[in-house]
Design a protein around this motif. Sequence first.
Motif, mmCIF file in Angstrom:
data_model
loop_
_atom_site.group_PDB
_atom_site.id
_atom_site.type_symbol
_atom_site.label_atom_id
_atom_site.label_comp_id
_atom_site.label_asym_id
_atom_site.label_seq_id
_atom_site.Cartn_x
_atom_site.Cartn_y
_atom_site.Cartn_z
ATOM 1 N N ALA A 1 -64.133 -85.569 -13.976
ATOM 2 C CA ALA A 1 -64.941 -86.631 -13.381
ATOM 3 C C ALA A 1 -64.055 -87.357 -12.381
ATOM 4 N N ASP A 2 -64.365 -87.221 -11.087
ATOM 5 C CA ASP A 2 -63.537 -87.772 -10.005
ATOM 6 C C ASP A 2 -62.115 -87.229 -10.141
ATOM 7 N N ASP A 3 -61.139 -88.105 -10.272
ATOM 8 C CA ASP A 3 -59.762 -87.633 -10.430
ATOM 9 C C ASP A 3 -59.318 -87.642 -11.886
ATOM 10 N N LEU A 4 -60.270 -87.797 -12.799
ATOM 11 C CA LEU A 4 -59.963 -87.792 -14.233
ATOM 12 C C LEU A 4 -60.339 -86.457 -14.862
ATOM 13 N N ILE A 5 -59.525 -86.030 -15.814
ATOM 14 C CA ILE A 5 -59.846 -84.873 -16.650
ATOM 15 C C ILE A 5 -59.832 -85.386 -18.078
ATOM 16 N N ILE A 6 -60.970 -85.260 -18.758
ATOM 17 C CA ILE A 6 -61.098 -85.752 -20.123
ATOM 18 C C ILE A 6 -61.140 -84.549 -21.059
ATOM 19 N N VAL A 7 -60.190 -84.503 -21.980
ATOM 20 C CA VAL A 7 -60.109 -83.408 -22.948
ATOM 21 C C VAL A 7 -60.476 -83.989 -24.312
ATOM 22 N N LYS A 8 -61.499 -83.398 -24.946
ATOM 23 C CA LYS A 8 -61.964 -83.837 -26.262
ATOM 24 C C LYS A 8 -62.081 -82.648 -27.195
ATOM 25 N N GLY A 9 -62.029 -82.936 -28.480
ATOM 26 C CA GLY A 9 -62.229 -81.861 -29.450
ATOM 27 C C GLY A 9 -61.730 -82.247 -30.825
ATOM 28 N N ARG A 10 -61.489 -81.219 -31.645
ATOM 29 C CA ARG A 10 -61.029 -81.408 -33.022
ATOM 30 C C ARG A 10 -59.899 -80.431 -33.309
ATOM 31 N N MET A 11 -59.023 -80.835 -34.205
ATOM 32 C CA MET A 11 -57.933 -79.982 -34.659
ATOM 33 C C MET A 11 -57.972 -79.959 -36.185
ATOM 34 N N SER A 12 -57.506 -78.875 -36.780
ATOM 35 C CA SER A 12 -57.438 -78.810 -38.236
ATOM 36 C C SER A 12 -56.316 -77.874 -38.663
ATOM 37 N N CYS A 13 -55.803 -78.147 -39.857
ATOM 38 C CA CYS A 13 -54.732 -77.328 -40.419
ATOM 39 C C CYS A 13 -54.688 -77.597 -41.922
ATOM 40 N N ASP A 14 -54.454 -76.549 -42.713
ATOM 41 C CA ASP A 14 -54.237 -76.713 -44.148
ATOM 42 C C ASP A 14 -52.768 -77.092 -44.342
ATOM 43 N N VAL A 15 -52.540 -78.192 -45.063
ATOM 44 C CA VAL A 15 -51.184 -78.722 -45.223
ATOM 45 C C VAL A 15 -50.906 -78.995 -46.696
ATOM 46 N N ARG A 16 -49.693 -78.646 -47.135
ATOM 47 C CA ARG A 16 -49.243 -78.996 -48.487
ATOM 48 C C ARG A 16 -48.336 -80.212 -48.353
ATOM 49 N N MET A 17 -48.631 -81.230 -49.173
ATOM 50 C CA MET A 17 -47.871 -82.472 -49.161
ATOM 51 C C MET A 17 -47.541 -82.835 -50.596
ATOM 52 N N GLN A 18 -46.785 -83.899 -50.793
ATOM 53 C CA GLN A 18 -46.517 -84.420 -52.123
ATOM 54 C C GLN A 18 -47.287 -85.719 -52.297
ATOM 55 N N CYS A 19 -47.894 -85.875 -53.463
ATOM 56 C CA CYS A 19 -48.570 -87.125 -53.778
ATOM 57 C C CYS A 19 -47.524 -88.236 -53.760
ATOM 58 N N SER A 20 -47.828 -89.333 -53.110
ATOM 59 C CA SER A 20 -46.856 -90.422 -52.989
ATOM 60 C C SER A 20 -46.681 -91.196 -54.288
ATOM 61 N N ARG A 21 -47.534 -90.974 -55.275
ATOM 62 C CA ARG A 21 -47.402 -91.677 -56.559
ATOM 63 C C ARG A 21 -46.779 -90.811 -57.648
ATOM 64 N N CYS A 22 -47.262 -89.559 -57.797
ATOM 65 C CA CYS A 22 -46.781 -88.719 -58.911
ATOM 66 C C CYS A 22 -45.902 -87.551 -58.443
ATOM 67 N N LEU A 23 -45.766 -87.356 -57.142
ATOM 68 C CA LEU A 23 -44.929 -86.315 -56.540
ATOM 69 C C LEU A 23 -45.424 -84.898 -56.786
ATOM 70 N N GLU A 24 -46.652 -84.732 -57.277
ATOM 71 C CA GLU A 24 -47.234 -83.403 -57.460
ATOM 72 C C GLU A 24 -47.687 -82.868 -56.098
ATOM 73 N N PRO A 25 -47.683 -81.538 -55.909
ATOM 74 C CA PRO A 25 -48.138 -80.989 -54.631
ATOM 75 C C PRO A 25 -49.636 -81.208 -54.430
ATOM 76 N N VAL A 26 -49.996 -81.480 -53.183
ATOM 77 C CA VAL A 26 -51.387 -81.700 -52.799
ATOM 78 C C VAL A 26 -51.663 -80.800 -51.601
ATOM 79 N N GLU A 27 -52.704 -79.994 -51.688
ATOM 80 C CA GLU A 27 -53.103 -79.159 -50.558
ATOM 81 C C GLU A 27 -54.390 -79.723 -49.994
ATOM 82 N N GLU A 28 -54.397 -79.951 -48.688
ATOM 83 C CA GLU A 28 -55.541 -80.586 -48.062
ATOM 84 C C GLU A 28 -55.730 -80.041 -46.657
#
Length: 151
Positions: free
Chosen positions: A26-53
């Motif tokens: 649009a004129d001299d602007l380029i607008i890029v929109k969308g979505r990103m996703s990824c499966d990630v394994r993290m540690q629960c911040s309370r019990c330190l058990e693995p969390v996959e989300e």
Amino acid sequence: MAELFRNHPEYNPLSPLEYELTANAADDLIIVKGRMSCDVRMQCSRCLEPVEEKIEVPFEEQFRMVAEEKEETSEDVEEAVPVTEERIDLAPYVMEEFVVQLPYAPLCSEDCKGLCPECGTNLNEQSCGCNTEKIDPRMAALQDWFKSQKE
């Protein structure tokens, strides 16, 4: 993808980063929109058990085409990123936005009880029996006074 999490060892990608982006001019602007996703394994911040989300993040960035000789004025310093070349490398913008949107303190569940501060037992799995009652140091003298009154 590994370089994305190089400075964040608490996050482990389980799948490639997937994205669906569209660019509109649009004129001299380029607008890029969308979505990103990824499966990630993290540690629960309370019990330190693995969390996959599966982390899903919206993406929107504006780019403004500028001539190389032209210096940026205060009007140009909006939210649009100045671009002087014909091609735009979106990878740094996509990676930065994804890392910024990762949960700061991931939880395995909203009602996670965490670890016992005394013995380290996972309170989601079993009770430990430690006395974790917190007493305000300003009121500790009153507790002793109440004990002496009972005797």
